[in-house]
Design a protein around this motif. Structure first.
Motif, PDB file in Angstrom:
ATOM      1  N   PRO A 347       8.327  -5.427 -32.055  1.00  0.00           N
ATOM      2  CA  PRO A 347       8.627  -5.859 -33.252  1.00  0.00           C
ATOM      3  C   PRO A 347       8.141  -4.743 -34.545  1.00  0.00           C
ATOM      4  O   PRO A 347       8.770  -4.405 -35.338  1.00  0.00           O
ATOM      5  N   SER A 365      12.539  -4.489 -35.067  1.00  0.00           N
ATOM      6  CA  SER A 365      12.354  -5.673 -35.900  1.00  0.00           C
ATOM      7  C   SER A 365      12.058  -6.726 -35.095  1.00  0.00           C
ATOM      8  O   SER A 365      12.170  -6.510 -33.680  1.00  0.00           O
ATOM      9  N   LEU A 412      14.386  -6.930 -42.108  1.00  0.00           N
ATOM     10  CA  LEU A 412      14.325  -7.192 -40.864  1.00  0.00           C
ATOM     11  C   LEU A 412      15.850  -7.294 -40.133  1.00  0.00           C
ATOM     12  O   LEU A 412      15.907  -7.107 -39.050  1.00  0.00           O
ATOM     13  N   LEU A 427      10.856 -14.691 -35.021  1.00  0.00           N
ATOM     14  CA  LEU A 427      10.113 -15.052 -35.964  1.00  0.00           C
ATOM     15  C   LEU A 427       9.493 -16.452 -35.890  1.00  0.00           C
ATOM     16  O   LEU A 427       8.747 -17.050 -36.793  1.00  0.00           O
TER      17      LEU A 427
END
Length: 680
Positions: A347, A365, A412, A427
């Motif tokens: 990420p 991301s 993102l 997330l």
């Protein structure tokens, strides 16, 4: 059901049909590596060992892994699942590699970590994250619930301890067996072609690639098969095979545990082509592993038909045919063994401009799955008609895209463009693996790069090119292997990503994920070529031990019908059967998850020889099937044996073995047997 798009014979290159599974199979096998090939191979200076162990988990009531279909739960057994391990050692440097091919859908960090922990309890630091490579065959017909990341366990409704333990224990046993089997060996590499092993299931995405890439794969697939053969005293004792096709011959409505087409090929190699013990007293071990099958379906081939078990057998035999023919051209790998590995947090990864193709650095991301991921691959089962998700080829999901634009912050979402973001799993801590392992191993002149992705064939091509350039070798000397030591969905080329078919929607770190992997692979290759070592990093903790256990499909108490006992025959077989007919018996059974009988069997086909009975098939045989159905606390076990075409005439019977559970939790073994019947 799978929507097949047949590829006709006219669309395939003119390749000779392979007949190694006919009457001359054993003779062909005996001549695989002739004197010239063996003479070339007598230079490795390496030692190698091999081992096999059972990893079959819960075959009743467990949510299955692969299709993400909630009502697909195990109801019996088609083919047992195995772990096939090879340990290779360079005595001159002390380097060693444990390469393991496991008949499971995916490989997880949770499995690797526990395997390494148990190996280190036994061997100290001899085996570690850098030299243990656990690869999955990607069968879609096994129990799930074995990941330490929550998302993958959702369709199994939680963690399944019994299946996790079966996999870990079996993998460790296979590595220990290979370790104990270490002896001087000659290693030979051979390359061939598999005819009708699969077809490209996302041709519109593939067509976006540059002409030079597409020219390498005229039919949209990689037809090459590669073997690493292990030879001792002039005898082939084991082989690792890599070929790119999905483990989806069995569809999403199948509920029998199976190793699918690659497990079928391996079992045929070990029981039909190379039966019995080798000259050193050990059985032949044949691993049929994965390469880069991300956009390859076995259901897009000629002559598959409507029977999924026949399709599994056909694609498995085709892989074995190609592997066997290639083995006759084995060439020595040469000397030396080395490896580099690295854990990378994707990420936060910045891809250098020299790899992106845009002339500037690009960022990845956190992991995000697109709406086309939820659609599934239409050719391999899809996401279900009741779900409002579609691959871009079928219109895409613009509404989901608009919702994603609101939910996901722009900085993102941008690296994920043009994906319609459905699930921003990255997330949420612990939902999906994002710090990922990459390995580059040199065995003589063979370079093996492993990663946790399902790479498309063109993504694999670009990785081979990059590694070959960095180490100064040919592309043919580089093998790419996915599904290894972890799992993080797909990796496509940026061009394929833009199409947002299933594979692009499942490329979780964004459009520049492949350039990032190419950069990582190039850096590992440069380190290996120069002899430089750098900090490999380590995985982030997963949620193993914290994911709730699945509440369904767990054994409780077994009850036999009134007037019956466990093992009684409820439905007897017929008096006689001809070859190719199916002998069937139904027994009073018990939940097979009470005792998994790993390394054992739930059934046997026995032939009478005078006053004694001898076993001719078990539940590990390609000709047997075991099916369970339940009513309350009562279980019925259906044993099926498809009489092989070459079966010897005589008197036979079917047997069933189980373990009943009392209210106290104590299990008691039992057995049942039918009356004899004839095979004419």
């Amino acid at each position: 059901m799978t929507a097949n798009r047949p590829v006709t014979a006219a669309a395939m290159p003119a390749l000779s049909r392979r007949t190694f599974l006919g009457a001359g199979a054993l003779a062909a096998a005996a001549a695989l590596l002739g004197p010239r090939a063996l003479a070339r191979a007598q230079v490795s200076g390496l030692r190698a060992g091999r081992g096999r162990a059972d990893v079959t988990g819960e075959i009743l009531g467990a949510g299955m892994l692969g299709y993400a279909v909630l009502d697909q739960t195990t109801s019996g057994l088609h083919l047992r699942q195995y772990s096939r391990a090879f340990v290779v050692e360079d005595p001159s440097s002390g380097e060693r590699i444990a390469h393991v091919t496991v008949d499971v859908g995916l490989m997880f960090q949770s499995i690797l970590e526990e395997v390494v922990r148990r190996l280190q309890q036994r061997f100290g630091d001899l085996y570690h994250r850098g030299n243990v490579l656990l690869g999955a065959t990607h069968t879609h017909a096994g129990p799930g619930g074995t990941s330490g990341h929550a998302m993958v366990d959702i369709t199994a409704l939680g963690f399944r301890q019994r299946s996790f333990e079966a996999q870990v224990a079996g993998i460790v046993e296979s590595i220990v067996a290979a370790h104990d089997d270490l002896a001087p060996a000659e290693l030979a590499v051979s390359i061939g072609v598999v005819e009708f092993g699969g077809g490209n299931r996302s041709p519109l995405a593939f067509a976006r690639n540059p002409d030079a890439d597409r020219a390498r794969f005229p039919n949209g697939i990689d037809p090459l098969t590669r073997n690493l053969g292990i030879v001792r005293a002039g005898e082939l004792v084991g082989t690792i095979n890599w070929f790119s096709t999905h483990g989806t011959s069995l569809p999403a409505d199948n509920t029998l545990v199976s190793s699918d087409n690659k497990g079928y090929a391996a079992l045929l190699a070990e029981t039909e082509l190379y039966p019995g013990m080798r000259g050193d007293g050990k059985p032949f071990v044949a691993a049929f592993g994965q390469a880069t099958p991300g956009d390859v379906s076995p259901n897009l081939t000629e002559g598959i038909g409507d029977d999924p078990f026949a399709a599994t057998a056909l694609v498995g035999r085709r892989q074995l045919d190609g592997a066997v023919e290639a083995l006759g051209g084995g060439a020595a790998v040469g000397t030396g063994l080395d490896q580099r590995h690295r854990y990378v947090h994707l990420p936060s990864f910045v891809v250098a401009a020299q790899y992106t193709g845009t002339g500037r650095d690009e960022r990845l991301s956190p992991a995000m799955l697109g709406a086309s991921f939820a659609a599934g691959s239409t050719e391999d089962g899809g996401g279900g008609d009741d779900l409002p998700f579609f691959e871009a080829e079928y219109g895409g999901n613009p509404l989901i895209g608009r919702i994603g634009d609101v939910v996901v912050p722009p900085h993102l979402a941008e690296p994920q463009h043009p994906k319609d973001i459905l699930l921003p799993m990255g997330l949420i801590d612990g939902m999906i693996q994002q710090t990922l392992p990459f390995h580059l191993v040199r065995i003589g002149g063979l370079y093996l790069f492993t990663c946790p992705f399902e790479a498309t064939v063109t993504a694999g091509l670009r990785l081979r090119r990059a590694i070959a350039s960095a180490v100064g070798t040919s592309e043919d000397a580089v093998q790419i292997q996915g599904y290894t030591n972890g799992y993080a969905h797909y990796v496509t080329t940026p061009e394929e990503y833009d199409q947002q078919e299933y594979e692009g929607g499942s490329t979780i770190f964004g459009r520049y994920q492949l350039p990032a992997v190419v950069q990582i692979a190039t850096e590992l290759a440069t380190d290996l070529a120069s002899g430089r070592r750098s900090d490999p990093g380590a995985p982030e903790p997963d949620m193993i031990g914290r994911i709730p256990h699945s509440p369904v499909g767990n054994p409780s108490v077994d009850v036999a019908p009134d007037g019956r006992t466990f093992g009684d025959v409820l439905t007897a077989p017929a008096a006689s059967y001809a070859r190719a007919e199916t002998a069937v018996a139904v027994f009073v059974g018990a939940n097979p998850n009470n005792v998994l009988r790993r390394g054992d069997t739930y059934l046997a086909v026995e032939r009478r020889d005078g006053a004694t009975w001898s076993t001719v098939a078990t539940d590990a045989d390609v000709a047997t099937f075991l099916r369970f159905d339940t009513e309350g606390l009562a279980t019925r076990a259906r044993v099926e044996w498809v009489v092989p075409a070459g079966q010897q005439p005589g008197t036979y019977r079917l047997r069933y073995f189980g373990d009943s559970r009392a209210a106290s939790g104590v299990t008691t073994p039992f057995a049942g047997a039918t009356e004899p019947f004839a095979v004419a």
